[in-house]
Enzyme design. Structure first.
Site, PDB file in Angstrom:
ATOM      1  N   SER A  20       5.132  -3.825   3.163  1.00 45.00           N
ATOM      2  CA  SER A  20       5.341  -5.430   2.803  1.00 45.00           C
ATOM      3  C   SER A  20       5.068  -5.452   1.215  1.00 45.00           C
ATOM      4  CB  SER A  20       4.534  -6.256   3.384  1.00 45.00           C
ATOM      5  OG  SER A  20       3.008  -6.096   3.285  1.00 45.00           O
ATOM      6  N   GLU A  90      -5.861   0.283   0.844  1.00 42.11           N
ATOM      7  CA  GLU A  90      -6.273   0.678   2.230  1.00 42.11           C
ATOM      8  C   GLU A  90      -7.671   0.034   2.961  1.00 42.11           C
ATOM      9  OE1 GLU A  90      -3.921   1.638   4.121  1.00 42.11           O
ATOM     10  OE2 GLU A  90      -2.406   3.100   2.813  1.00 42.11           O
TER      11      GLU A  90
END
Ligand code: ADP
Ligand code: ZN
Length: 200
Positions: A20, A90
């Site tokens: 995304s 992350e």
């Protein structure tokens, strides 16, 4: 009269499914801070070793240097006192201790910019992201494009059968899907369903 006040920090979260543009957006924000000569440090979890160990690399090949750390405690230890901007990629792969570390950094005056998956491949909230989103001053949700129907995609479809191990960062094992096309269980790829290899 001059009023002295502590420097103000804040937290920015960039969340969404795989593909995304989370890493792209994180890199874009950090580059601007770098250009403005803000003292900056970038971290990523040591378990995510796709592409390059000491960089964050987006699927579109944008990159920035990053220090791999094994947990939130090591991250906290490595932040220098003069650092004004802390980037973390992350974030979903960190332990719950990251929440307190981020709070502390922002309170002592740092701008903390985090990117991470808000949902796992089954569509369940991915800790500690929900808590980071709750405490953040700014939350940006990025969406991909559904590989099946082209709608805005907020979910990551797992393509490798359940039970079979998928290496961290093995992006070919996932694709972006919208809510209607997403299934919490592993599924065939769009290519297998619509491509020339004879169907399911
Ligand atoms: P994330 O960090 O969210 O996984 P990246 O920033 O690494 O995303 O990569 C975003 C890039 O992925 C896009 O610019 C595009 O080049 C590529 N991409 C691959 N699949 C898709 C998809 N289904 N929808 C949108 N972008 C995609
Ligand atoms: Zn769809």
């Amino acid at each position: 009269m001059h009023v002295m006040h502590a420097e103000v920090g804040w937290v920015e979260v960039i969340c969404g499914p795989m593909f995304s543009g989370k890493s792209e957006e994180l890199i874009r924000r950090l580059r601007r801070a770098q250009i403005a000569r803000q003292p900056l440090q970038v971290f990523k979890p040591a378990i995510d070793d796709r592409y390059h160990a000491t960089q964050i690399v987006s699927h579109s090949r944008a990159a920035i240097e990053a220090v791999p750390v094994k947990d939130s405690e090591e991250l906290a230890r490595r932040v220098r006192r003069d650092t004004r901007v802390v980037g973390i990629d992350e974030a979903q792969f960190f332990d719950d201790g990251l929440v307190e570390v981020v709070e502390r950094l922002a309170t002592r005056g740092s701008r903390v910019v985090l990117a991470g998956l808000d949902q796992d491949y089954a569509g369940a909230p991915f800790e500690p992201m929900p808590r980071l989103m709750a405490l953040a001053e700014y939350v940006t949700k990025t969406l991909a494009i559904c590989m099946r129907c082209g709608a805005p995609a907020g979910r990551s479809q797992r393509l490798v059968p359940d039970g079979e191990q998928v290496l961290v960062g093995a992006t070919e094992a996932y694709e972006a899907r919208c809510r209607a096309c997403h299934s919490p269980r592993a599924e065939a790829t769009t290519r297998e369903l619509f491509g020339g290899d004879g169907g399911e």
